[in-house]
Each structure stands twice: as structure tokens, then as C-alpha cells.
Design a protein around this motif. Structure first.
Motif: not given
Length: 219
Positions: A57-62, A67-68
């Protein structure tokens, strides 16, 4: 990866990894599901086959990243090495921060917890572990620099030898790398690594140091 030692073939080593992955991009994050298939050969003989599944799982706001990664799998061996057969699982949490401080380009933090359980009942080969790593990236003197440090602790389910205390390993590592661009297609990098493991069972004490100089080129 393939390493050959013509004068001492007992040091030959090969590693093959295949990781097919399905990527699912969603509105604010990504989810990946995949397989982890590996084969390790030592001294020209098959040592270990790994079959596992993983989810990311990844979350990138720019600018910054969360990440997990979770993984579970089995270790399989041949012949007399079947006593090493095990089930293993791990969870990785990563955080990347861009320009967290003046003069610092990036900061990476990672926390890894794992569990390995021997399938043949050898408790001294089963353990729980936790690792923390931190690294910085910056530019200086025309080069890209990175410096990192890590700490690891592993606690085994039983002692390795009757006369020894409960086995607990503590490790630490320091890494430093600098890379200078020589042209649009070439770069020179210098890397220093220092890894030390201290164990309550002295047999497993070790210290590894490496200095590497690498010329990178592309075409």
C-alpha cells in the motif's frame, strides 16, 4: 545475481528472483498484490527456494510518501538441509520526506518487524526480529550524498547451545555513499558500509566492512 570464485568454488553464489505484481491505482493511493519467487544456490548446489505472496500500500501526495508492505512465505530446502524449512512473515512501514530541513533533500525512515518459525520444531532456529533504518540525502561539492544508520534486534525461541544463555542478536549498520556525475551518461560513486552483529551466543558475532568504487555508464 551470480558470483563465481574459480579458486574456491565453495564460495560460489547465485540468486534468482521473480516478482510478478498486479498494480491497482486508486484515487489517493495504490495497492499492489504479487508473488515472491526466489532461488538461492551456494557452492553450485541448490540451497533454498522461497515461495511467498505480498501486498503493498502506497500513498504519495506529490512530495512525501507513505508505504506499507506485508509478506508471508515458505522456505524450502533439499536433502539434509530440510531441517531449515520454515515459514516467515514480515511487515514493513516506510516514510519518505522531501526537503524536511534546509540543505537536506530527503529523509527516509523504515521499520521492519518479522517472524520466522522453523517447521521441524527446532526452536533455536525460530525468531522474532525488529529493525529500524534512517537515511538522509543531500548535495555537496558537486556530488549527491547519502548517509544512513540502522539497528536490528532478533530474539530466538530457544538457546543455540545448552551452556549458552538465551540467544539475542543485536545489529547495527552505517552506510555512506557519494556520487559524482562525470558526464550526461557517466557517474562515479564511492560507498562505505559497516555492519556489526553482537550476539549473546558468541559464535554468531560478526563484523562486515566494505569499500566500493563504481563507474556507472548508460547508452
Amino acid at each position: 545475481m551470480l558470483k563465481r570464485s574459480p579458486q574456491t568454488p565453495d564460495l560460489d553464489f547465485s540468486f534468482l528472483s521473480l516478482q510478478p505484481t498486479l498494480h491497482l491505482p486508486l484515487k489517493n493511493f495504490n495497492i499492489d498484490f504479487g508473488l515472491n519467487l526466489q532461488r538461492i544456490d551456494v557452492a553450485g548446489q541448490r540451497f533454498r527456494d522461497i515461495h511467498g505472496v505480498q501486498a503493498n500500500w502506497t500513498r504519495f501526495d506529490g512530495k512525501n510518501l507513505w508505504a506499507m508492505v506485508g509478506e508471508t512465505g515458505s522456505y524450502r530446502h533439499k536433502g539434509e538441509l530440510t531441517d531449515l524449512d520454515a515459514q516467515a512473515s514480515s511487515l514493513v512501514l516506510q516514510r519518505h520526506l522531501s526537503q524536511p530541513l534546509k540543505g537536506v533533500d530527503g529523509l527516509d525512515l523504515s521499520l521492519i518487524v518479522g517472524r520466522e518459525r522453523n517447521e521441524r520444531g527446532f526452536r533455536d532456529l525460530s525468531h522474532r526480529s525488529a529493525m529500524f533504518n534512517a537515511s538522509l540525502q543531500w548535495a555537496w561539492l558537486g556530488a549527491s550524498w547519502s548517509a544512513g544508520a540502522g539497528w536490528r534486534r532478533a530474539q530466538f525461541d530457544d538457546k543455540a547451545f545448552p551452556s549458552e544463555p538465551e540467544r539475542i542478536d543485536r545489529g547495527k549498520n552505517i552506510d555512506l555513499m557519494a556520487e559524482w556525475p562525470l558526464s550526461s551518461r557517466q557517474a562515479l560513486s564511492v560507498q562505505v558500509n559497516d555492519i556489526r552483529n553482537t550476539s549473546s551466543t558468541r559464535l554468531y558475532n560478526n563484523h562486515y566492512r566494505q569499500l566500493g568504487v563504481t563507474l556507472h555508464t548508460s547508452w
